[in-house]
Motif scaffolding. Structure first.
Motif, PDB file in Angstrom:
ATOM      1  N   LEU A  12      -8.088  54.272  -7.001  1.00  0.00           N
ATOM      2  CA  LEU A  12      -9.223  54.055  -6.291  1.00  0.00           C
ATOM      3  C   LEU A  12     -10.596  54.878  -6.742  1.00  0.00           C
ATOM      4  O   LEU A  12     -10.588  56.049  -6.019  1.00  0.00           O
ATOM      5  N   LEU A  13     -11.410  54.455  -7.366  1.00  0.00           N
ATOM      6  CA  LEU A  13     -12.542  55.347  -7.715  1.00  0.00           C
ATOM      7  C   LEU A  13     -13.790  55.232  -6.301  1.00  0.00           C
ATOM      8  O   LEU A  13     -13.567  54.331  -5.751  1.00  0.00           O
ATOM      9  N   ASP A  14     -14.242  56.803  -6.233  1.00  0.00           N
ATOM     10  CA  ASP A  14     -15.212  56.666  -5.082  1.00  0.00           C
ATOM     11  C   ASP A  14     -16.268  55.496  -5.247  1.00  0.00           C
ATOM     12  O   ASP A  14     -16.948  55.097  -6.383  1.00  0.00           O
ATOM     13  N   ARG A  15     -16.623  54.753  -4.047  1.00  0.00           N
ATOM     14  CA  ARG A  15     -17.534  53.683  -3.836  1.00  0.00           C
ATOM     15  C   ARG A  15     -16.804  52.515  -4.673  1.00  0.00           C
ATOM     16  O   ARG A  15     -17.503  51.497  -5.029  1.00  0.00           O
ATOM     17  N   PHE A  16     -15.433  52.263  -4.704  1.00  0.00           N
ATOM     18  CA  PHE A  16     -14.984  51.062  -5.186  1.00  0.00           C
ATOM     19  C   PHE A  16     -15.411  49.998  -4.116  1.00  0.00           C
ATOM     20  O   PHE A  16     -15.566  50.172  -3.086  1.00  0.00           O
ATOM     21  N   THR A  17     -15.090  48.626  -4.663  1.00  0.00           N
ATOM     22  CA  THR A  17     -15.605  47.325  -4.018  1.00  0.00           C
ATOM     23  C   THR A  17     -14.263  46.969  -3.278  1.00  0.00           C
ATOM     24  O   THR A  17     -13.295  46.894  -4.018  1.00  0.00           O
ATOM     25  N   LEU A  44      -1.069  54.053  -3.991  1.00  0.00           N
ATOM     26  CA  LEU A  44      -2.715  54.423  -4.066  1.00  0.00           C
ATOM     27  C   LEU A  44      -3.049  55.613  -4.537  1.00  0.00           C
ATOM     28  O   LEU A  44      -2.551  56.598  -3.791  1.00  0.00           O
ATOM     29  N   VAL A  45      -3.850  55.948  -5.704  1.00  0.00           N
ATOM     30  CA  VAL A  45      -4.341  57.272  -6.091  1.00  0.00           C
ATOM     31  C   VAL A  45      -5.677  57.307  -6.286  1.00  0.00           C
ATOM     32  O   VAL A  45      -6.533  56.197  -6.496  1.00  0.00           O
ATOM     33  N   GLY A  46      -6.067  58.575  -6.331  1.00  0.00           N
ATOM     34  CA  GLY A  46      -7.597  58.596  -6.563  1.00  0.00           C
ATOM     35  C   GLY A  46      -8.015  60.222  -7.100  1.00  0.00           C
ATOM     36  O   GLY A  46      -6.994  60.968  -7.277  1.00  0.00           O
ATOM     37  N   GLN A  47      -9.020  60.417  -7.580  1.00  0.00           N
ATOM     38  CA  GLN A  47      -9.543  61.499  -8.177  1.00  0.00           C
ATOM     39  C   GLN A  47      -8.908  62.875  -7.204  1.00  0.00           C
ATOM     40  O   GLN A  47      -8.481  63.890  -7.737  1.00  0.00           O
ATOM     41  N   ASP A  48      -9.469  62.811  -5.981  1.00  0.00           N
ATOM     42  CA  ASP A  48      -8.741  63.587  -5.029  1.00  0.00           C
ATOM     43  C   ASP A  48      -7.406  63.086  -4.304  1.00  0.00           C
ATOM     44  O   ASP A  48      -7.517  61.640  -3.971  1.00  0.00           O
TER      45      ASP A  48
END
Length: 334
Positions: A12-17, A44-48
């Motif tokens: 999930l990138l920040d500001r994902f839809t 679910l993973v993200g940059q942070d």
């Protein structure tokens, strides 16, 4: 048939839809429910590692960050969920992480603008792919080595891409149907009230006639040709001749149905494409001008100012400052 659940990892990138992510995830949930057993698993993973912020402002808790030791198997599917301001989300840690998953043999996919990040990582070179129609022009200019299509989704083996919105449902029904049969895919579609399952030959957008609200076949054909020739504009007289009418007839049709001349309509279509490239790519003004059929950046700037009331340079600067302002407001609110 697989005896252990196949795992999907959502980046999930920040500001994902939200819609394409939720549609993808819920298709997996319903597959488990309708089959009566756990055939899919996900994380679910993200940059942070704590949470990702959706484009609608909501927060999604994550199972881990890219710096964590996340084991990926060859049977795993990694889905990049993109959204707004996608060029800023293609950071070095994100690109490096995706390349590692590719080397590990995972299938890589993307929904909405996530295809931009896969392409930036070099993972779509020579591959067939798609992206949301709004980003199609900017993507094709930025990544010429990708075989870009306008279908709702593209299955290129170990690379899966969907245009966004409800196209994610169709991509997941396609994958589930391949692995577990068309009956299960149909049951899931019925649960989702998805009454028309699209395949990888269906295009993303409504027809020209539906989009611009006209039912005149020759006018729709001319408009379609205009949209397909923004970089090398065709003269109104040639458009008319190819459509089997006089230039005067074509002008009357445009004024009656679209309230503007063919020349004006063509210019506005080119400027609309230029504005999208301006706000969604790092292409220079002269590159954008050429891509939209303008002979010089000065002519492009003049037409742009007349249409939008500001210069291309100024608008790009203002729009790039807006995300930082929005994040500042969100930080204060939290």
């Amino acid at each position: 048939m697989a005896t252990t659940p196949r795992r999907f990892t959502f980046l999930l990138l920040d500001r994902f839809t939200m819609l394409p992510f939720a549609a993808t995830l819920d298709a997996l949930r319903l597959a488990n429910k309708m089959s009566g057993r756990r055939i899919y698993d996900w994380r679910l993973v993200g940059q942070d590692g704590d949470f990702a912020i959706c484009s609608n402002g909501s927060r999604m808790a994550l199972d881990g960050g890219l710096g964590d030791e996340i084991a990926v198997t060859r049977d795993e599917v990694v889905i990049v969920c993109g959204g707004d301001d996608i060029t800023a989300q293609a950071t070095r840690p994100v690109l490096a992480w995706l390349r590692r998953q590719a080397r590990a043999g995972a299938t890589l996919g993307a929904v909405c603008t996530g295809s931009h990040v896969l392409a930036k990582a070099g993972l779509l070179d020579g591959r067939r792919a798609t992206i949301h129609w709004e980003n199609h022009d900017s993507f094709s200019e930025t990544f010429p080595n990708v075989n870009l299509h306008r279908q709702v989704f593209v299955d290129d083996g170990s690379r899966l891409t969907a245009g966004g919105g409800t196209s994610s449902i169709d991509m997941m029904l396609h994958l589930i149907g391949k692995a577990h049969g068309a009956d299960l895919a149909s049951q899931i579609a019925d649960q989702m009230l998805h009454t028309a399952i699209r395949n990888d030959r269906d295009r993303q957008r409504l027809s020209i006639a539906t989009r611009i609200g006209i039912r005149h076949p020759r006018l729709a054909t001319v408009v379609e040709r205009i949209e397909a020739n923004l970089e090398t504009p065709v003269s109104p007289s040639q458009l008319a001749a190819d459509a089997g009418m006089s230039t005067r007839q074509l002008e009357r049709l445009f004024m009656r149905y679209l309230n503007r001349s063919p020349k004006r309509y063509y210019l506005e279509a080119r400027l609309a494409r230029a504005r999208h490239l301006l706000l969604n790519t790092d292409l220079s003004l002269i590159e954008i001008a050429i891509a939209c059929g303008f002979a010089s950046s000065s002519h492009f700037s003049k037409c742009y100012r007349e249409r939008y009331g500001t210069s291309p340079y100024r608008e790009r600067g203002v729009q790039k400052a807006l995300p930082a302002l929005e994040w500042g407001v969100l930080a204060l609110a939290s």
